[in-house]
Motif scaffolding. Structure first.
Motif, PDB file in Angstrom:
ATOM      1  N   PHE A 230       5.134 -10.232  -0.225  1.00  0.00           N
ATOM      2  CA  PHE A 230       4.411  -9.371  -1.177  1.00  0.00           C
ATOM      3  C   PHE A 230       5.394  -8.708  -2.147  1.00  0.00           C
ATOM      4  CE2 PHE A 230       1.238  -8.223   2.479  1.00  0.00           C
ATOM      5  CZ  PHE A 230       0.572  -9.421   2.319  1.00  0.00           C
ATOM      6  N   PHE A 231       6.487  -8.178  -1.581  1.00  0.00           N
ATOM      7  CA  PHE A 231       7.454  -7.462  -2.426  1.00  0.00           C
ATOM      8  C   PHE A 231       8.112  -8.399  -3.430  1.00  0.00           C
ATOM      9  CE2 PHE A 231       7.118  -4.262   0.931  1.00  0.00           C
ATOM     10  CZ  PHE A 231       7.021  -3.124   0.161  1.00  0.00           C
ATOM     11  N   VAL A 232       8.483  -9.590  -2.972  1.00  0.00           N
ATOM     12  CA  VAL A 232       9.138 -10.544  -3.875  1.00  0.00           C
ATOM     13  C   VAL A 232       8.157 -10.967  -4.969  1.00  0.00           C
ATOM     14  CG1 VAL A 232      10.162 -12.844  -4.051  1.00  0.00           C
ATOM     15  CG2 VAL A 232      10.799 -11.319  -2.151  1.00  0.00           C
ATOM     16  N   HIS A 233       6.913 -11.220  -4.582  1.00  0.00           N
ATOM     17  CA  HIS A 233       5.923 -11.631  -5.589  1.00  0.00           C
ATOM     18  C   HIS A 233       5.678 -10.497  -6.584  1.00  0.00           C
ATOM     19  CE1 HIS A 233       2.858 -14.137  -7.294  1.00  0.00           C
ATOM     20  NE2 HIS A 233       1.911 -13.249  -7.055  1.00  0.00           N
ATOM     21  N   ALA A 234       5.588  -9.270  -6.073  1.00  0.00           N
ATOM     22  CA  ALA A 234       5.362  -8.117  -6.964  1.00  0.00           C
ATOM     23  C   ALA A 234       6.532  -7.925  -7.926  1.00  0.00           C
ATOM     24  CB  ALA A 234       5.144  -6.844  -6.139  1.00  0.00           C
ATOM     25  N   ALA A 235       7.718  -8.338  -7.493  1.00  0.00           N
ATOM     26  CA  ALA A 235       8.907  -8.167  -8.340  1.00  0.00           C
ATOM     27  C   ALA A 235       8.935  -9.160  -9.489  1.00  0.00           C
ATOM     28  CB  ALA A 235      10.165  -8.327  -7.487  1.00  0.00           C
ATOM     29  N   THR A 236       8.243 -10.271  -9.324  1.00  0.00           N
ATOM     30  CA  THR A 236       8.396 -11.368 -10.288  1.00  0.00           C
ATOM     31  C   THR A 236       7.122 -11.683 -11.060  1.00  0.00           C
ATOM     32  OG1 THR A 236       7.954 -12.873  -8.433  1.00  0.00           O
ATOM     33  CG2 THR A 236      10.263 -12.507  -9.010  1.00  0.00           C
ATOM     34  N   ILE A 237       5.997 -11.128 -10.642  1.00  0.00           N
ATOM     35  CA  ILE A 237       4.723 -11.450 -11.298  1.00  0.00           C
ATOM     36  C   ILE A 237       4.706 -10.912 -12.726  1.00  0.00           C
ATOM     37  CG2 ILE A 237       3.561  -9.330 -10.533  1.00  0.00           C
ATOM     38  CD1 ILE A 237       1.034 -10.972 -10.049  1.00  0.00           C
ATOM     39  N   ASP A 238       3.979 -11.607 -13.584  1.00  0.00           N
ATOM     40  CA  ASP A 238       3.759 -11.131 -14.954  1.00  0.00           C
ATOM     41  C   ASP A 238       2.738 -10.002 -14.892  1.00  0.00           C
ATOM     42  OD1 ASP A 238       3.115 -10.667 -17.559  1.00  0.00           O
ATOM     43  OD2 ASP A 238       2.410 -12.702 -17.994  1.00  0.00           O
ATOM     44  N   THR A 239       3.196  -8.766 -15.130  1.00  0.00           N
ATOM     45  CA  THR A 239       2.296  -7.616 -14.947  1.00  0.00           C
ATOM     46  C   THR A 239       1.200  -7.555 -16.016  1.00  0.00           C
ATOM     47  OG1 THR A 239       3.944  -6.257 -16.059  1.00  0.00           O
ATOM     48  CG2 THR A 239       3.870  -6.136 -13.646  1.00  0.00           C
ATOM     49  N   ALA A 240       1.337  -8.362 -17.076  1.00  0.00           N
ATOM     50  CA  ALA A 240       0.240  -8.420 -18.055  1.00  0.00           C
ATOM     51  C   ALA A 240      -1.033  -8.913 -17.369  1.00  0.00           C
ATOM     52  CB  ALA A 240       0.616  -9.347 -19.216  1.00  0.00           C
ATOM     53  N   ARG A 241      -0.881  -9.669 -16.295  1.00  0.00           N
ATOM     54  CA  ARG A 241      -2.051 -10.168 -15.554  1.00  0.00           C
ATOM     55  C   ARG A 241      -2.737  -9.055 -14.765  1.00  0.00           C
ATOM     56  NH1 ARG A 241      -0.153 -14.620 -11.616  1.00  0.00           N
ATOM     57  NH2 ARG A 241      -2.392 -14.792 -11.232  1.00  0.00           N
ATOM     58  N   ILE A 242      -2.019  -7.951 -14.527  1.00  0.00           N
ATOM     59  CA  ILE A 242      -2.552  -6.902 -13.657  1.00  0.00           C
ATOM     60  C   ILE A 242      -3.332  -5.856 -14.435  1.00  0.00           C
ATOM     61  CG2 ILE A 242      -1.946  -5.137 -11.949  1.00  0.00           C
ATOM     62  CD1 ILE A 242       0.421  -6.762 -11.153  1.00  0.00           C
ATOM     63  N   GLY A 243      -2.879  -5.565 -15.652  1.00  0.00           N
ATOM     64  CA  GLY A 243      -3.565  -4.547 -16.446  1.00  0.00           C
ATOM     65  C   GLY A 243      -3.226  -3.149 -15.970  1.00  0.00           C
ATOM     66  N   ALA A 244      -4.149  -2.212 -16.194  1.00  0.00           N
ATOM     67  CA  ALA A 244      -3.862  -0.797 -15.936  1.00  0.00           C
ATOM     68  C   ALA A 244      -3.987  -0.430 -14.461  1.00  0.00           C
ATOM     69  CB  ALA A 244      -4.805   0.080 -16.761  1.00  0.00           C
ATOM     70  N   ARG A 245      -4.698  -1.241 -13.703  1.00  0.00           N
ATOM     71  CA  ARG A 245      -4.927  -0.902 -12.289  1.00  0.00           C
ATOM     72  C   ARG A 245      -3.805  -1.484 -11.455  1.00  0.00           C
ATOM     73  NH1 ARG A 245     -11.568  -1.570 -12.280  1.00  0.00           N
ATOM     74  NH2 ARG A 245     -11.920   0.366 -13.460  1.00  0.00           N
ATOM     75  N   ARG A 246      -2.744  -0.688 -11.321  1.00  0.00           N
ATOM     76  CA  ARG A 246      -1.472  -1.174 -10.822  1.00  0.00           C
ATOM     77  C   ARG A 246      -1.341  -1.157  -9.301  1.00  0.00           C
ATOM     78  NH1 ARG A 246       2.664  -2.652 -14.394  1.00  0.00           N
ATOM     79  NH2 ARG A 246       1.708  -2.809 -16.457  1.00  0.00           N
ATOM     80  N   ASN A 247      -2.329  -0.643  -8.611  1.00  0.00           N
ATOM     81  CA  ASN A 247      -2.218  -0.523  -7.160  1.00  0.00           C
ATOM     82  C   ASN A 247      -3.172  -1.487  -6.480  1.00  0.00           C
ATOM     83  OD1 ASN A 247      -0.311   1.873  -6.954  1.00  0.00           O
ATOM     84  ND2 ASN A 247      -1.879   2.598  -8.392  1.00  0.00           N
ATOM     85  N   LEU A 248      -2.612  -2.323  -5.645  1.00  0.00           N
ATOM     86  CA  LEU A 248      -3.360  -3.454  -5.095  1.00  0.00           C
ATOM     87  C   LEU A 248      -3.366  -3.427  -3.576  1.00  0.00           C
ATOM     88  CD1 LEU A 248      -1.645  -6.149  -7.337  1.00  0.00           C
ATOM     89  CD2 LEU A 248      -4.004  -5.331  -7.605  1.00  0.00           C
ATOM     90  N   THR A 249      -4.549  -3.589  -3.000  1.00  0.00           N
ATOM     91  CA  THR A 249      -4.639  -3.798  -1.565  1.00  0.00           C
ATOM     92  C   THR A 249      -4.203  -5.237  -1.281  1.00  0.00           C
ATOM     93  OG1 THR A 249      -6.477  -2.244  -1.373  1.00  0.00           O
ATOM     94  CG2 THR A 249      -6.191  -3.832   0.417  1.00  0.00           C
TER      95      THR A 249
END
Lengths: 328, 328
Positions: A230-249
């Motif tokens: 999870f941490f590695v993926h969160a470090a490398t993901i394109d955050t434009a895909r996430i938008g404003a809701r930055r906290n994910l279960t």
């Protein structure tokens, strides 16, 4: 790139460091500098010693966050926290570290960014403790956060700060709410959730373990290896895909204690299962009854976060990563 | 009882003070002491002058909260805040007052309670700004808070603190999320939401008002009188009925701008409606498009909180409370 891990001496922190030691390109670019910090001296794997600095710090101490951020890390993993039981018992310490320490970190980034271009990626370890009963059997991504502990409150506040600072472009943050990490390596600890790991880890090495709740208890799990993923993926993901809701279960496995036990039986036989001693503990039963049992983690899954889908897999991960592929 | 109102110079604060002047038993017991505080000198109605102290304070100033709480108010209304636009423009000021000031207040209560029995009722003015798009057409009580402004973030954090401090028995808190208060008295202001009030208040006294959005915009409303009613009810309700989830979306009226206009026409005729000038403003249109339009405020309604159910009612309240029952 310069990677900083706060909480690097904790279980997940250490595993994240080991991952970097094994895969120097885990984040796509070489890790040319690694700063490890914790309240206890964090261990540094030999392969990483040439690029590493290990620091013993109190994140809530005056100027501590500023001194850390001065070194301009490109990627910051914030896993440092006072754990749930201690944050509940020690009001001041929990708020000082989990809230003020986190805010000091975020503000140190902000202050540095006021004088020079600096927008690091920040990956924050949140928790399903942001949720509090009553909840639906399956908690959806849009369910509200009404924590019933000070720890959960502090995590939920940090999530809000992370989202606001990210929205303002101060840093590029992601908060990931971890399932209960199972099988935890090491000795049994006194955490109320410890038995979920104890009843697998101990019998696998021929030792007894105590089960303080009924077989029908359901909970939400992922392996330490999945957590690092999870941490590695969160470090490398394109955050434009996430938008404003930055906290994910994060995704996880919803399973009964009886499913844990049957997976143990398939892997290690009746002899191992016989080492589980049922000693009901009403205090632990009551605590566990207040925990979530299942999430519909659609958003994180659609963003590519992955966890195990059976306890057989979780056990296999433990045997591979902790027991060298063998068990007693 | 000793009642303290922080933010007593604001519109809702002043109306709450006027309510106490009219109904000294509004909270069931006589108000024997009234402390009014704000960043600007709060006005004190003549009837309350014998029991009132009016203070000009900066809640975020060193020791300010402690000095306020030393006087041991039994009931504290916390309405003090840097408003949305200013909190967005001035990062430091917004966090200093809305987050640090609120926490200083809560911690002052905690510190006093460590040395003597002290558990006041705290009624906190929160906001529907704790919600951020995208949301469902009707937002349920269990919807998550993902604010898209620093103001909304600060309110959501204060809500979490209020719930945790209440759970720990430090004080007995309730957070109430107000709808957009309409018809606001006074001169037109520059708040993006101002037009919702302007297009009613100004034509009623023969003046023009600008409508910067289309008639099809839907929003969530309650009158100033309803807002005061929320605060009084929150001050007197048995909080055992509320449980751990201390922050409540207040009931309101979901209505279209066209419904506002038709209510105005029924009350004041075509002549009044003709004073509304349509001057589309894309900036305001875009801001308003990000606002909630309707809530299912089941919990607050079941707890006895009440708002208007038509714009005719809201207009009638304005005519009675601001225009002495008459209009031009």
């Amino acid at each position: 790139m310069h990677v900083m891990i706060l909480g690097a001496a904790g279980m997940v922190g250490r595993k994240l460091v080991e991952k970097i030691a094994r895969e120097p390109l885990a984040f796509g670019r070489p890790v040319t500098r690694l700063t490890l910090a914790d309240a206890f001296q964090p261990p540094v794997p030999e392969a990483l010693q040439p690029v590493s600095t290990a620091l013993t710090i109190d994140l809530a101490g005056a100027g501590a966050a500023d001194r850390l951020i001065e070194s301009r890390p490109d990627l910051i993993f914030h896993l440092a926290a006072i754990v749930s039981g201690e944050a509940e018992a020690d009001f001041d310490k929990g708020y000082a570290v989990n809230l003020d320490g986190t805010r000091a970190l975020f503000d140190a980034i902000r202050k540095l960014g006021l004088t020079s271009a600096y927008v690091p990626r920040v990956v924050f370890a949140s928790s399903i403790a942001v949720f509090g009963t009553p909840f639906p059997e399956v908690i959806p991504d849009e369910f509200f956060t009404t924590p019933l502990t000070s720890y959960g409150t502090q995590k939920a506040i940090a999530e809000l700060l992370l989202a606001d600072y990210s929205r303002r472009g101060i840093f590029d943050g992601i908060g990931i709410r971890l399932p209960t990490i199972t099988v935890r390596p090491g000795a049994p600890n006194k955490a109320a959730s410890g038995f979920f790991s104890n009843i697998l880890r101990e019998p696998l090495v021929g030792k007894e373990a105590i089960l303080p709740v009924s077989d029908g208890v359901r909970h939400w799990f992922a392996s330490p290896r999945a957590a690092v993923g999870f941490f590695v993926h969160a470090a490398t993901i394109d955050t434009a895909r996430i938008g404003a809701r930055r906290n994910l279960t994060m995704p996880g496995l919803s399973a009964l204690v009886s499913e844990e036990i049957e997976a143990l039986r398939r892997v290690a036989g009746d002899k191992a299962v016989a080492l589980i001693k049922r000693v009901p503990d009403p205090v632990i039963e009551r605590i566990v009854a207040g925990w979530p049992t299942q999430f519909d983690a659609t958003r994180a899954s659609s963003l590519g976060f992955k966890a195990e889908t059976s306890f057989d897999e979780i056990l296999q991960v433990h045997i591979e990563d902790e027991l060298g592929g063998r068990f007693a």
